[in-house]
Design a protein around this motif. Structure first.
Motif, mmCIF file in Angstrom:
data_model
loop_
_atom_site.group_PDB
_atom_site.id
_atom_site.type_symbol
_atom_site.label_atom_id
_atom_site.label_comp_id
_atom_site.label_asym_id
_atom_site.label_seq_id
_atom_site.Cartn_x
_atom_site.Cartn_y
_atom_site.Cartn_z
ATOM 1 N N GLU A 107 8.007 -0.703 -0.497
ATOM 2 C CA GLU A 107 7.721 -1.154 0.830
ATOM 3 C C GLU A 107 8.731 -2.113 1.398
ATOM 4 O O GLU A 107 8.563 -3.115 0.775
ATOM 5 C CB GLU A 107 6.044 -1.448 0.915
ATOM 6 C CG GLU A 107 5.372 -0.385 0.358
ATOM 7 C CD GLU A 107 3.981 -0.795 0.419
ATOM 8 O OE1 GLU A 107 3.728 -1.949 0.709
ATOM 9 O OE2 GLU A 107 3.134 -0.017 0.079
ATOM 10 N N LEU A 108 9.376 -1.761 2.277
ATOM 11 C CA LEU A 108 10.375 -2.815 2.860
ATOM 12 C C LEU A 108 9.904 -3.505 4.097
ATOM 13 O O LEU A 108 11.043 -4.359 4.678
ATOM 14 C CB LEU A 108 11.776 -2.043 2.864
ATOM 15 C CG LEU A 108 12.629 -1.392 1.740
ATOM 16 C CD1 LEU A 108 13.669 -0.637 2.048
ATOM 17 C CD2 LEU A 108 12.719 -2.672 0.814
ATOM 18 N N GLY A 109 8.853 -3.179 4.661
ATOM 19 C CA GLY A 109 8.474 -3.808 5.932
ATOM 20 C C GLY A 109 8.539 -2.832 7.024
ATOM 21 O O GLY A 109 9.052 -1.854 7.067
ATOM 22 N N PRO A 110 8.386 -3.396 8.243
ATOM 23 C CA PRO A 110 8.033 -2.589 9.462
ATOM 24 C C PRO A 110 9.409 -2.164 9.920
ATOM 25 O O PRO A 110 9.626 -1.300 10.487
ATOM 26 C CB PRO A 110 7.400 -3.421 10.477
ATOM 27 C CG PRO A 110 7.375 -4.841 9.878
ATOM 28 C CD PRO A 110 7.380 -4.734 8.588
ATOM 29 N N VAL A 111 10.523 -2.951 9.790
ATOM 30 C CA VAL A 111 11.797 -2.576 10.288
ATOM 31 C C VAL A 111 12.387 -1.327 9.374
ATOM 32 O O VAL A 111 12.953 -0.406 9.890
ATOM 33 C CB VAL A 111 12.692 -3.821 10.268
ATOM 34 C CG1 VAL A 111 14.250 -3.640 10.885
ATOM 35 C CG2 VAL A 111 12.141 -4.878 10.992
ATOM 36 N N PHE A 112 12.525 -1.550 8.089
ATOM 37 C CA PHE A 112 13.224 -0.770 7.269
ATOM 38 C C PHE A 112 12.240 0.258 6.474
ATOM 39 O O PHE A 112 12.884 1.335 5.701
ATOM 40 C CB PHE A 112 14.104 -1.441 6.121
ATOM 41 C CG PHE A 112 14.821 -2.471 6.874
ATOM 42 C CD1 PHE A 112 16.084 -1.998 7.155
ATOM 43 C CD2 PHE A 112 14.704 -3.851 6.732
ATOM 44 C CE1 PHE A 112 17.015 -2.829 7.669
ATOM 45 C CE2 PHE A 112 15.743 -4.638 7.248
ATOM 46 C CZ PHE A 112 16.756 -4.379 7.724
ATOM 47 N N GLY A 113 11.077 0.303 6.614
ATOM 48 C CA GLY A 113 10.229 1.552 6.156
ATOM 49 C C GLY A 113 10.087 1.342 4.495
ATOM 50 O O GLY A 113 10.136 0.266 4.031
ATOM 51 N N VAL A 114 9.753 2.525 4.170
ATOM 52 C CA VAL A 114 9.539 2.805 2.646
ATOM 53 C C VAL A 114 10.843 3.470 2.411
ATOM 54 O O VAL A 114 10.810 4.739 2.676
ATOM 55 C CB VAL A 114 8.128 3.480 2.456
ATOM 56 C CG1 VAL A 114 7.925 3.628 0.936
ATOM 57 C CG2 VAL A 114 7.115 2.708 3.127
ATOM 58 N N ALA A 115 11.111 3.140 1.084
ATOM 59 C CA ALA A 115 12.181 3.724 0.485
ATOM 60 C C ALA A 115 11.722 4.543 -0.820
ATOM 61 O O ALA A 115 11.075 4.185 -1.361
ATOM 62 C CB ALA A 115 13.217 2.694 -0.032
ATOM 63 N N THR A 116 11.781 5.907 -0.605
ATOM 64 C CA THR A 116 11.187 6.842 -1.543
ATOM 65 C C THR A 116 12.179 7.564 -2.307
ATOM 66 O O THR A 116 13.196 8.190 -1.547
ATOM 67 C CB THR A 116 10.144 7.818 -0.859
ATOM 68 O OG1 THR A 116 9.152 6.771 -0.230
ATOM 69 C CG2 THR A 116 9.325 8.698 -1.874
#
Length: 267
Positions: free
Chosen positions: A101-110
């Motif tokens: 979870e990278l936060g609201p700007v960068f989203g979630v890296a999966t």
């Protein structure tokens, strides 16, 4: 452009370097559900909390365990949560999926690895090495391909605030991430104690984290739960020096050790 380059470095450090935190061979990483390890940086500004939990996901009928790593900058709202879905077979630990979870700007890296990659080989000893590659995508950055090359480079004694751990494996992790912005490389180190797990970590930014607490410290009987058996064991060594019942590592088994075990009942 500069911010994106920094983000790639962050993703590489999180998605690869912290992958070293799960080892099962030789009991270098006890994987009992409910296990907790807490590590802090030397300046006490940052904290890493590792937990082994159940998950609601499976692959081909195989239930997956969840390794969760939370990175906090103390005194701020900065929190990064990483989730690693894993299972175990005769080869060792297999990694199926990871999320950061990278936060609201960068989203979630999966990243989904299929077939699952070898996360940690079953047998760990000096000189053992392994490698895996995974692909992900990050908002505003795009595709990321990263590779982790791991090797056990030494056997060392490690002194931490939680105590001294002998014969720890020192694992070097060399990482490489590739994006449209270029290639980023880094090196991190993890120390794993026999029959205990992670006790020290140095990330790619040279920040060193050391163990400050773990529920394994109080499970002196090693049955996976802290209960009356652990309290009885500590009480049986009351007054002894340098004994296994000295859970706070102050040199003597005393009332403080009994209190710590009692306070952690059920963990």
């Amino acid at each position: 452009m500069f911010k994106n380059a920094l983000l790639v470095t962050l993703v590489a450090a999180i998605l690869i370097s912290n992958c070293i935190d799960m080892a099962i061979a030789q009991n270098y990483y006890p994987t009992t559900l409910g296990n907790i390890w807490v590590m802090e940086s030397e300046d006490k500004a940052e904290r890493l909390t590792y937990t082994v939990e159940t998950s609601d996901e499976s692959i081909n009928g195989q239930a997956l365990a969840l390794l969760k790593i939370t990175t906090e900058t103390l005194g701020t709202d900065s929190i990064i949560t990483e989730k690693y879905l894993i299972y175990f077979d005769e080869d060792g630990i297999k990694l199926y999926k990871l999320e950061v979870e990278l936060g609201p700007v960068f989203g979630v890296a999966t990243a989904v690895l299929y077939p699952p990659a070898l996360f940690y080989p079953f047998a760990l000893a000096a000189g053992v090495s392994w490698e895996f590659t995974a692909n992900s995508e990050v908002d505003l950055v795009g595709p990321v391909t990263f590779t982790s090359t791991n090797e056990v480079v030494a056997v060392e004694n490690v002194v931490t605030p939680a105590g001294t751990f002998e014969n720890c494996l020192k694992i070097r992790i060399r990482t490489k991430s590739m994006t449209t912005l270029g290639v980023t490389r880094g090196t991190a180190y993890q120390w794993l104690a026999p029959n205990f797990g992670p006790v020290k970590f140095e990330n790619t930014q040279d920040i060193v984290y050391e163990l400050v607490s773990s529920n394994l410290l109080y499970d002196v009987t090693g049955d996976g739960v802290i209960n009356i058996l652990d309290l009885t064991f500590v009480a049986s060594q009351f007054g002894q020096e340098d004994a296994e019942g000295d859970v706070n590592n102050d040199g003597t088994v005393n009332i403080l050790d009994l209190v710590l075990v009692a306070q952690n009942f059920g963990d």
